[in-house]
Design a protein around this motif. Structure first.
Motif, PDB file in Angstrom:
ATOM      1  N   LEU A 108     -12.772  15.139  17.793  1.00  0.00           N
ATOM      2  CA  LEU A 108     -11.240  15.030  17.757  1.00  0.00           C
ATOM      3  C   LEU A 108     -10.983  15.866  16.390  1.00  0.00           C
ATOM      4  CD1 LEU A 108     -10.774  11.010  18.260  1.00  0.00           C
ATOM      5  CD2 LEU A 108     -10.219  13.264  19.714  1.00  0.00           C
ATOM      6  N   LEU A 109     -11.554  15.792  15.349  1.00  0.00           N
ATOM      7  CA  LEU A 109     -11.295  16.510  13.951  1.00  0.00           C
ATOM      8  C   LEU A 109     -11.370  18.035  14.639  1.00  0.00           C
ATOM      9  CD1 LEU A 109     -12.697  14.361  11.473  1.00  0.00           C
ATOM     10  CD2 LEU A 109     -10.247  14.750  11.668  1.00  0.00           C
ATOM     11  N   ALA A 110     -12.203  18.470  15.205  1.00  0.00           N
ATOM     12  CA  ALA A 110     -12.589  19.858  15.569  1.00  0.00           C
ATOM     13  C   ALA A 110     -11.185  20.270  16.195  1.00  0.00           C
ATOM     14  CB  ALA A 110     -13.749  20.024  16.147  1.00  0.00           C
ATOM     15  N   ALA A 111     -10.997  19.500  17.016  1.00  0.00           N
ATOM     16  CA  ALA A 111      -9.659  19.717  18.130  1.00  0.00           C
ATOM     17  C   ALA A 111      -8.446  19.722  17.445  1.00  0.00           C
ATOM     18  CB  ALA A 111      -9.845  18.960  19.474  1.00  0.00           C
ATOM     19  N   GLY A 112      -8.487  19.439  16.147  1.00  0.00           N
ATOM     20  CA  GLY A 112      -7.213  19.413  15.417  1.00  0.00           C
ATOM     21  C   GLY A 112      -6.290  17.929  15.349  1.00  0.00           C
ATOM     22  N   HIS A 113      -6.911  16.950  16.012  1.00  0.00           N
ATOM     23  CA  HIS A 113      -6.632  15.726  15.785  1.00  0.00           C
ATOM     24  C   HIS A 113      -6.025  15.291  14.241  1.00  0.00           C
ATOM     25  CE1 HIS A 113      -5.764  11.643  17.819  1.00  0.00           C
ATOM     26  NE2 HIS A 113      -5.791  11.248  16.486  1.00  0.00           N
ATOM     27  N   PRO A 114      -5.044  14.745  13.921  1.00  0.00           N
ATOM     28  CA  PRO A 114      -4.541  14.372  12.750  1.00  0.00           C
ATOM     29  C   PRO A 114      -5.729  13.730  11.735  1.00  0.00           C
ATOM     30  CG  PRO A 114      -2.457  14.046  14.164  1.00  0.00           C
ATOM     31  CD  PRO A 114      -3.676  14.278  15.054  1.00  0.00           C
ATOM     32  N   GLU A 115      -5.935  14.216  10.584  1.00  0.00           N
ATOM     33  CA  GLU A 115      -7.145  13.867  10.034  1.00  0.00           C
ATOM     34  C   GLU A 115      -6.567  12.465   9.333  1.00  0.00           C
ATOM     35  OE1 GLU A 115     -10.085  15.880   6.897  1.00  0.00           O
ATOM     36  OE2 GLU A 115      -8.049  15.401   5.982  1.00  0.00           O
ATOM     37  N   GLY A 116      -5.436  12.609   8.668  1.00  0.00           N
ATOM     38  CA  GLY A 116      -5.214  11.144   8.047  1.00  0.00           C
ATOM     39  C   GLY A 116      -5.419  10.065   8.877  1.00  0.00           C
ATOM     40  N   GLU A 117      -4.905  10.102  10.057  1.00  0.00           N
ATOM     41  CA  GLU A 117      -4.460   9.013  10.901  1.00  0.00           C
ATOM     42  C   GLU A 117      -6.109   8.551  11.212  1.00  0.00           C
ATOM     43  OE1 GLU A 117      -4.152   8.867  15.760  1.00  0.00           O
ATOM     44  OE2 GLU A 117      -2.535   9.790  14.762  1.00  0.00           O
ATOM     45  N   LEU A 118      -6.958   9.220  11.596  1.00  0.00           N
ATOM     46  CA  LEU A 118      -8.377   9.054  11.718  1.00  0.00           C
ATOM     47  C   LEU A 118      -9.112   7.970  10.670  1.00  0.00           C
ATOM     48  CD1 LEU A 118      -9.787  11.757  14.247  1.00  0.00           C
ATOM     49  CD2 LEU A 118      -8.929   9.447  14.847  1.00  0.00           C
ATOM     50  N   TYR A 119      -8.680   8.885   9.661  1.00  0.00           N
ATOM     51  CA  TYR A 119      -9.360   8.298   8.232  1.00  0.00           C
ATOM     52  C   TYR A 119      -8.915   6.780   8.051  1.00  0.00           C
ATOM     53  CZ  TYR A 119     -12.542  12.076   7.265  1.00  0.00           C
ATOM     54  OH  TYR A 119     -13.702  12.945   7.337  1.00  0.00           O
ATOM     55  N   ARG A 120      -7.459   6.611   8.058  1.00  0.00           N
ATOM     56  CA  ARG A 120      -6.912   5.429   7.671  1.00  0.00           C
ATOM     57  C   ARG A 120      -7.324   4.368   8.516  1.00  0.00           C
ATOM     58  NH1 ARG A 120      -2.556   8.745   6.736  1.00  0.00           N
ATOM     59  NH2 ARG A 120      -1.630   8.505   8.842  1.00  0.00           N
ATOM     60  N   LEU A 121      -7.481   4.646   9.770  1.00  0.00           N
ATOM     61  CA  LEU A 121      -8.169   3.694  10.971  1.00  0.00           C
ATOM     62  C   LEU A 121      -9.401   3.410  10.333  1.00  0.00           C
ATOM     63  CD1 LEU A 121      -8.022   1.956  13.592  1.00  0.00           C
ATOM     64  CD2 LEU A 121      -8.520   4.104  14.803  1.00  0.00           C
ATOM     65  N   ALA A 122     -10.448   4.260  10.036  1.00  0.00           N
ATOM     66  CA  ALA A 122     -11.710   4.076   9.663  1.00  0.00           C
ATOM     67  C   ALA A 122     -11.559   2.921   8.351  1.00  0.00           C
ATOM     68  CB  ALA A 122     -12.403   5.075   9.412  1.00  0.00           C
ATOM     69  N   ILE A 123     -10.888   3.304   7.441  1.00  0.00           N
ATOM     70  CA  ILE A 123     -10.530   2.524   6.182  1.00  0.00           C
ATOM     71  C   ILE A 123     -10.100   1.307   6.555  1.00  0.00           C
ATOM     72  CG2 ILE A 123      -9.381   2.210   4.121  1.00  0.00           C
ATOM     73  CD1 ILE A 123     -11.420   4.324   3.539  1.00  0.00           C
ATOM     74  N   ASP A 124      -9.071   0.948   7.545  1.00  0.00           N
ATOM     75  CA  ASP A 124      -8.746  -0.221   7.917  1.00  0.00           C
ATOM     76  C   ASP A 124      -9.925  -1.025   8.714  1.00  0.00           C
ATOM     77  OD1 ASP A 124      -6.298   0.336   7.067  1.00  0.00           O
ATOM     78  OD2 ASP A 124      -5.301   0.899   8.910  1.00  0.00           O
ATOM     79  N   ALA A 125     -10.720  -0.560   9.175  1.00  0.00           N
ATOM     80  CA  ALA A 125     -11.890  -1.342  10.007  1.00  0.00           C
ATOM     81  C   ALA A 125     -12.745  -1.697   8.708  1.00  0.00           C
ATOM     82  CB  ALA A 125     -12.549  -0.224  10.963  1.00  0.00           C
ATOM     83  N   LEU A 126     -12.820  -0.897   7.853  1.00  0.00           N
ATOM     84  CA  LEU A 126     -13.938  -1.555   6.702  1.00  0.00           C
ATOM     85  C   LEU A 126     -13.220  -2.604   5.872  1.00  0.00           C
ATOM     86  CD1 LEU A 126     -15.190   1.959   5.171  1.00  0.00           C
ATOM     87  CD2 LEU A 126     -16.549   0.340   6.477  1.00  0.00           C
ATOM     88  N   VAL A 127     -11.815  -2.491   5.833  1.00  0.00           N
ATOM     89  CA  VAL A 127     -11.273  -3.814   5.244  1.00  0.00           C
ATOM     90  C   VAL A 127     -11.372  -5.036   5.993  1.00  0.00           C
ATOM     91  CG1 VAL A 127      -8.801  -4.777   4.681  1.00  0.00           C
ATOM     92  CG2 VAL A 127      -9.457  -2.186   3.998  1.00  0.00           C
ATOM     93  N   THR A 128     -11.277  -4.842   7.133  1.00  0.00           N
ATOM     94  CA  THR A 128     -11.490  -5.827   8.292  1.00  0.00           C
ATOM     95  C   THR A 128     -13.184  -6.534   7.977  1.00  0.00           C
ATOM     96  OG1 THR A 128     -10.030  -5.341   9.759  1.00  0.00           O
ATOM     97  CG2 THR A 128     -11.614  -6.778  10.438  1.00  0.00           C
ATOM     98  N   LEU A 129     -13.976  -5.627   7.986  1.00  0.00           N
ATOM     99  CA  LEU A 129     -15.197  -5.906   7.746  1.00  0.00           C
ATOM    100  C   LEU A 129     -15.547  -6.583   6.259  1.00  0.00           C
ATOM    101  CD1 LEU A 129     -18.355  -5.857   8.548  1.00  0.00           C
ATOM    102  CD2 LEU A 129     -18.416  -3.530   7.876  1.00  0.00           C
ATOM    103  N   HIS A 130     -15.060  -5.805   5.215  1.00  0.00           N
ATOM    104  CA  HIS A 130     -15.200  -6.422   3.946  1.00  0.00           C
ATOM    105  C   HIS A 130     -14.655  -7.695   3.595  1.00  0.00           C
ATOM    106  CE1 HIS A 130     -16.398  -1.887   2.850  1.00  0.00           C
ATOM    107  NE2 HIS A 130     -17.135  -2.507   3.659  1.00  0.00           N
TER     108      HIS A 130
END
Length: 356
Positions: A104-126
């Motif tokens: 997705l990143l290689a195709a130009g998907h918004p970077e910030g959106e994807l990374y924030r989602l990943a951070i939010d998943a870590l918050v849930t885990l942590h």
């Protein structure tokens, strides 16, 4: 059916028998690209399923199954498990499709959106208490990993005999770096949390939209580790502005944390991980013939150099300056070419490897 299986190589026959028991004897399998492990994945064409083949002698499937169930109980998206044969090292799991973060990143998907989602998943885990029965990311495990630098990367700089002579003092210095963070028992650490192992799942809300892969080596340790692994990626540049913004995004959601201690853990674990990855990439190229990882050495080295700029890492940095003056410099082209053509032991002129 029995006669047909008898004519197949042993591993292929086990896969076919497993699929037959699961009701997919006629499935058409499409092999997915291999990674750094011995695991293999096959897509069951049109079935929405993957066949996971994890040879029991090298990578038992049990840890993957246990961690997947833990993650799903927290509302996170690990692949669903439909059929498992732990003894054979085979499982039918949910197919998350094709939308990896990397693609997705290689195709130009918004970077910030994807990374924030990943951070939010870590918050849930942590926020969840780790499973008391899970293994721990302790001093021995951390040491086994940062030793990969002195065992595999350093010999390319100073020769095998010199690296071996320095090994004990290197390990002692790094042990001091990691002494405090090795005591953390804060959360389940997935240990390979980066864009290659994350997916965007359409039709799912919140953190469930972040698909998680490659977590079978999870241990209980410091919360900072997976945050650092995401933001200091050996395979992809993340700008300093993005890194700072995402760290703040994480810390704002976890006001209960001691933020200065978290950031100190982050810095020390960054040094530990980058030392490990430098060694792993050399080993994958020189021992296993997986030369594609050499392309990531300059970025990983840059991250290692950056990590060692921290004041707390001064003694280790000074030690490297004294014993390996060229440690900050990329490996010479001739060394990289030798790694592409020759097993590591021959590059070093030795009759044996330092690691199995």
């Amino acid at each position: 059916m029995t006669e047909a299986l008898a004519s197949l190589p042993a591993r292929e026959a086990r896969r076919a028998a497993f699929l037959a028991r699961a009701g997919h004897a006629a499935a058409s399998l499409v092999a997915l690209p291999a990674d750094a492990s011995t695991r293999r994945y096959f897509r069951l064409d049109g079935a929405g399923l993957l066949l996971m083949d994890s040879p029991p002698h090298s990578e038992p499937i049990g840890p993957f199954v246990r961690v997947a169930r833990q993650l799903r109980q927290l509302g996170l998206s690990a692949p669903a498990l439909f059929e498992v044969d732990e003894e054979a090292g085979l499982a039918l799991i949910e197919d998350f499709g094709h939308d990896t973060y990397t693609r997705l990143l290689a195709a130009g998907h918004p970077e910030g959106e994807l990374y924030r989602l990943a951070i939010d998943a870590l918050v849930t885990l942590h926020r969840a208490a780790p499973d008391a029965g899970q293994g721990v990311y302790d001093a021995l495990q951390l040491s086994d990993e940062y030793a990969l630098f002195i065992d595999w990367y350093a010999p390319l700089l100073i020769g095998q005999e010199a690296a071996l002579a320095l090994r004990e003092s290197y390990l002692a210095l790094f042990a001091e770096v990691c002494a405090d963070v090795a005591q953390r028992r804060e959360t389940l650490v997935l240990r390979d949390f980066h864009v290659d192992n994350l997916m965007l799942l359409q039709g799912r809300e919140g953190v469930a939209a972040c698909g998680l892969l490659d977590f079978q080596d999870a241990l209980v340790g410091a919360a900072a580790y997976d945050v650092m692994s995401l933001l200091e990626d050996a395979r992809r540049d993340v700008s300093e502005a993005r890194r700072v913004a995402l760290l703040l995004h994480y810390l704002k959601q976890r006001p209960e944390l001691d933020a200065p201690r978290f950031l100190e853990d982050y810095r020390r674990l960054a040094a530990q991980r980058h030392a490990k990855v430098l060694g792993i990439f050399v080993r994958l190229a020189g021992r296993d013939g997986k030369h594609g990882y050499l392309a990531h050495l300059p970025r990983t080295l840059g991250l290692f150099v950056q990590a060692l700029e921290a004041q707390a890492l001064g003694p280790l940095r000074d030690w490297l300056d004294r014993h390996m003056p060229a440690w900050r410099e990329p490996l010479p082209p001739a060394t990289l070419q030798a790694l592409r053509q020759t097993p590591y032991r021959l590059v070093q002129g030795s009759s044996h490897d330092l690691h199995p």
